[in-house]
Design a protein around this motif. Structure first.
Motif, PDB file in Angstrom:
ATOM      1  N   THR A  52       0.672  -1.226  -0.005  1.00  0.00           N
ATOM      2  CA  THR A  52      -0.081  -0.095   0.065  1.00  0.00           C
ATOM      3  C   THR A  52       1.086   1.354   0.095  1.00  0.00           C
ATOM      4  OG1 THR A  52      -0.082   0.407   2.408  1.00  0.00           O
ATOM      5  CG2 THR A  52      -1.525  -1.243   1.375  1.00  0.00           C
ATOM      6  N   ASP A  53       0.213   2.478  -0.008  1.00  0.00           N
ATOM      7  CA  ASP A  53       1.049   3.756  -0.109  1.00  0.00           C
ATOM      8  C   ASP A  53       1.609   3.790   1.436  1.00  0.00           C
ATOM      9  OD1 ASP A  53       0.247   4.409  -2.460  1.00  0.00           O
ATOM     10  OD2 ASP A  53      -1.403   5.743  -2.092  1.00  0.00           O
ATOM     11  N   ASP A  54       1.277   3.053   2.299  1.00  0.00           N
ATOM     12  CA  ASP A  54       1.835   3.141   3.884  1.00  0.00           C
ATOM     13  C   ASP A  54       3.457   2.376   3.436  1.00  0.00           C
ATOM     14  OD1 ASP A  54      -0.206   4.302   4.738  1.00  0.00           O
ATOM     15  OD2 ASP A  54      -0.675   2.781   5.988  1.00  0.00           O
ATOM     16  N   TYR A  55       3.731   1.896   2.668  1.00  0.00           N
ATOM     17  CA  TYR A  55       4.953   1.023   2.350  1.00  0.00           C
ATOM     18  C   TYR A  55       6.288   2.206   2.321  1.00  0.00           C
ATOM     19  CZ  TYR A  55       8.681  -1.767   0.567  1.00  0.00           C
ATOM     20  OH  TYR A  55      10.068  -2.412   0.412  1.00  0.00           O
ATOM     21  N   ASN A  56       6.981   2.076   3.217  1.00  0.00           N
ATOM     22  CA  ASN A  56       8.272   3.141   3.181  1.00  0.00           C
ATOM     23  C   ASN A  56       9.615   2.707   2.282  1.00  0.00           C
ATOM     24  OD1 ASN A  56       9.367   1.131   4.499  1.00  0.00           O
ATOM     25  ND2 ASN A  56       9.413   2.147   6.504  1.00  0.00           N
ATOM     26  N   ASP A  57       9.207   1.902   1.301  1.00  0.00           N
ATOM     27  CA  ASP A  57      10.463   1.331   0.585  1.00  0.00           C
ATOM     28  C   ASP A  57      11.598   0.618   1.353  1.00  0.00           C
ATOM     29  OD1 ASP A  57       9.295   2.178  -1.701  1.00  0.00           O
ATOM     30  OD2 ASP A  57      10.283   4.128  -1.662  1.00  0.00           O
ATOM     31  N   ASP A  58      11.336   0.166   2.715  1.00  0.00           N
ATOM     32  CA  ASP A  58      12.314  -0.387   3.419  1.00  0.00           C
ATOM     33  C   ASP A  58      11.616  -2.184   3.389  1.00  0.00           C
ATOM     34  OD1 ASP A  58      13.816  -1.645   5.168  1.00  0.00           O
ATOM     35  OD2 ASP A  58      13.302  -0.503   7.002  1.00  0.00           O
ATOM     36  N   ILE A  59      12.450  -2.753   2.842  1.00  0.00           N
ATOM     37  CA  ILE A  59      11.968  -4.002   2.542  1.00  0.00           C
ATOM     38  C   ILE A  59      11.820  -4.871   3.793  1.00  0.00           C
ATOM     39  CG2 ILE A  59      14.099  -5.446   2.276  1.00  0.00           C
ATOM     40  CD1 ILE A  59      12.739  -7.002   0.088  1.00  0.00           C
ATOM     41  N   GLU A  60      12.456  -4.403   4.981  1.00  0.00           N
ATOM     42  CA  GLU A  60      12.698  -4.844   6.376  1.00  0.00           C
ATOM     43  C   GLU A  60      11.204  -4.584   7.083  1.00  0.00           C
ATOM     44  OE1 GLU A  60      14.871  -7.000   7.870  1.00  0.00           O
ATOM     45  OE2 GLU A  60      16.251  -6.705   5.759  1.00  0.00           O
ATOM     46  N   SER A  61      10.199  -3.894   6.618  1.00  0.00           N
ATOM     47  CA  SER A  61       9.136  -3.400   7.197  1.00  0.00           C
ATOM     48  C   SER A  61       8.157  -4.372   6.781  1.00  0.00           C
ATOM     49  CB  SER A  61       8.953  -1.858   6.840  1.00  0.00           C
ATOM     50  OG  SER A  61       8.556  -1.786   5.505  1.00  0.00           O
ATOM     51  N   LEU A  62       8.250  -5.158   5.578  1.00  0.00           N
ATOM     52  CA  LEU A  62       7.391  -5.911   5.100  1.00  0.00           C
ATOM     53  C   LEU A  62       7.147  -7.277   6.022  1.00  0.00           C
ATOM     54  CD1 LEU A  62       8.233  -6.010   1.398  1.00  0.00           C
ATOM     55  CD2 LEU A  62       6.485  -4.676   2.384  1.00  0.00           C
ATOM     56  N   LYS A  63       5.820  -7.766   6.224  1.00  0.00           N
ATOM     57  CA  LYS A  63       5.540  -8.728   7.228  1.00  0.00           C
ATOM     58  C   LYS A  63       5.258 -10.323   6.124  1.00  0.00           C
ATOM     59  CE  LYS A  63       2.418  -6.277   9.176  1.00  0.00           C
ATOM     60  NZ  LYS A  63       1.432  -5.520  10.137  1.00  0.00           N
ATOM     61  N   THR A  64       5.737 -11.218   6.574  1.00  0.00           N
ATOM     62  CA  THR A  64       5.109 -12.336   5.983  1.00  0.00           C
ATOM     63  C   THR A  64       4.161 -12.995   6.668  1.00  0.00           C
ATOM     64  OG1 THR A  64       7.352 -12.785   4.897  1.00  0.00           O
ATOM     65  CG2 THR A  64       5.938 -14.805   5.186  1.00  0.00           C
ATOM     66  N   VAL A  65       2.922 -13.048   6.272  1.00  0.00           N
ATOM     67  CA  VAL A  65       1.864 -13.482   7.388  1.00  0.00           C
ATOM     68  C   VAL A  65       1.069 -15.093   6.613  1.00  0.00           C
ATOM     69  CG1 VAL A  65       1.476 -11.438   8.379  1.00  0.00           C
ATOM     70  CG2 VAL A  65       0.119 -11.752   6.183  1.00  0.00           C
ATOM     71  N   HIS A  66       0.363 -15.562   7.431  1.00  0.00           N
ATOM     72  CA  HIS A  66      -0.553 -16.702   6.815  1.00  0.00           C
ATOM     73  C   HIS A  66      -1.637 -15.852   5.822  1.00  0.00           C
ATOM     74  CE1 HIS A  66       1.228 -19.122  10.072  1.00  0.00           C
ATOM     75  NE2 HIS A  66       0.983 -20.326   9.149  1.00  0.00           N
TER      76      HIS A  66
END
Length: 206
Positions: A157-171
């Protein structure tokens, strides 16, 4: 009466098997509600294939995936396992499989509309998301070739800050329960994307 792989499929208020107890200790049945009779038959055939192929040991409250939704075996009759399904919000299980049927149908019809093969995600897989997905914000989604435990979907989404570490892997099921508005798009195959803008969704090859 239908015959499928030497198993009878009978129809009354349920669609139920006769002969599957040779693989289990009981037959399987599902309550007929608001879907087409053939849809319930297809669910029973799917379960029959699973049981004949895998010869599993079925127990009370055991879950089984039906393409991209979740069913459960309940033993409320000594002769049958009844099929239940998870609520759309994940809160509980209810008797039948109407939600499962409608979700699978909508995913299949959408892929057919775009001339794409259907590639169902399942409840045991994982999905990559950014902040804002659970909050209902517009999504840019891309599906990559991935290992078997991953759906391949990355939802940003637009909330993504371009830091791949901020992404979450969820079920996958967490997204399925919180974002029913995108469920029908999640069977689009690898190598494709969809873009949601102001509630409108467009699909393209990546």
């Amino acid at each position: 009466m239908n015959l499928y792989k030497e198993i009878e499929i009978n129809i009354n208020i349920y669609v139920e098997t006769k002969g599957l107890s040779s693989y289990l200790d009981k037959e399987i049945r599902v309550l007929i509600k608001d879907q087409h009779q053939e849809d319930y038959i297809n669910v029973i055939k799917y379960i029959t294939d699973y049981i004949i192929t895998n010869k599993p040991t079925i127990s009370e409250n055991q879950n089984i995936g039906y393409y991209s939704w979740l069913l459960q075996f309940r033993s409320e009759d000594k002769n049958y396992y009844d099929l239940y399904e998870v609520n759309r919000d994940g809160s509980d299980f209810i008797e039948g499989c109407d939600t499962a049927v409608s979700i699978v149908r909508s995913q299949s019809e959408l892929c057919s509309h775009y001339g794409l093969p259907v590639q169902f995600p399942n409840f045991s897989q994982m999905i990559v998301i950014s902040e804002g997905v659970y909050e209902g914000k517009d999504i840019e989604a891309i599906r990559y070739e991935s290992p078997e435990h991953m759906t391949g979907w990355w939802l940003i989404t637009d909330d993504y800050n371009d830091d791949i570490e901020s992404l979450k892997t969820v079920h996958y099921h967490h997204v399925a329960f919180t974002r029913p508005d995108i469920l029908k798009y999640l069977a689009i195959p690898f190598g494709h994307r969809f873009l949601m803008e102001d509630g409108n969704i467009s699909i393209s090859k990546d």
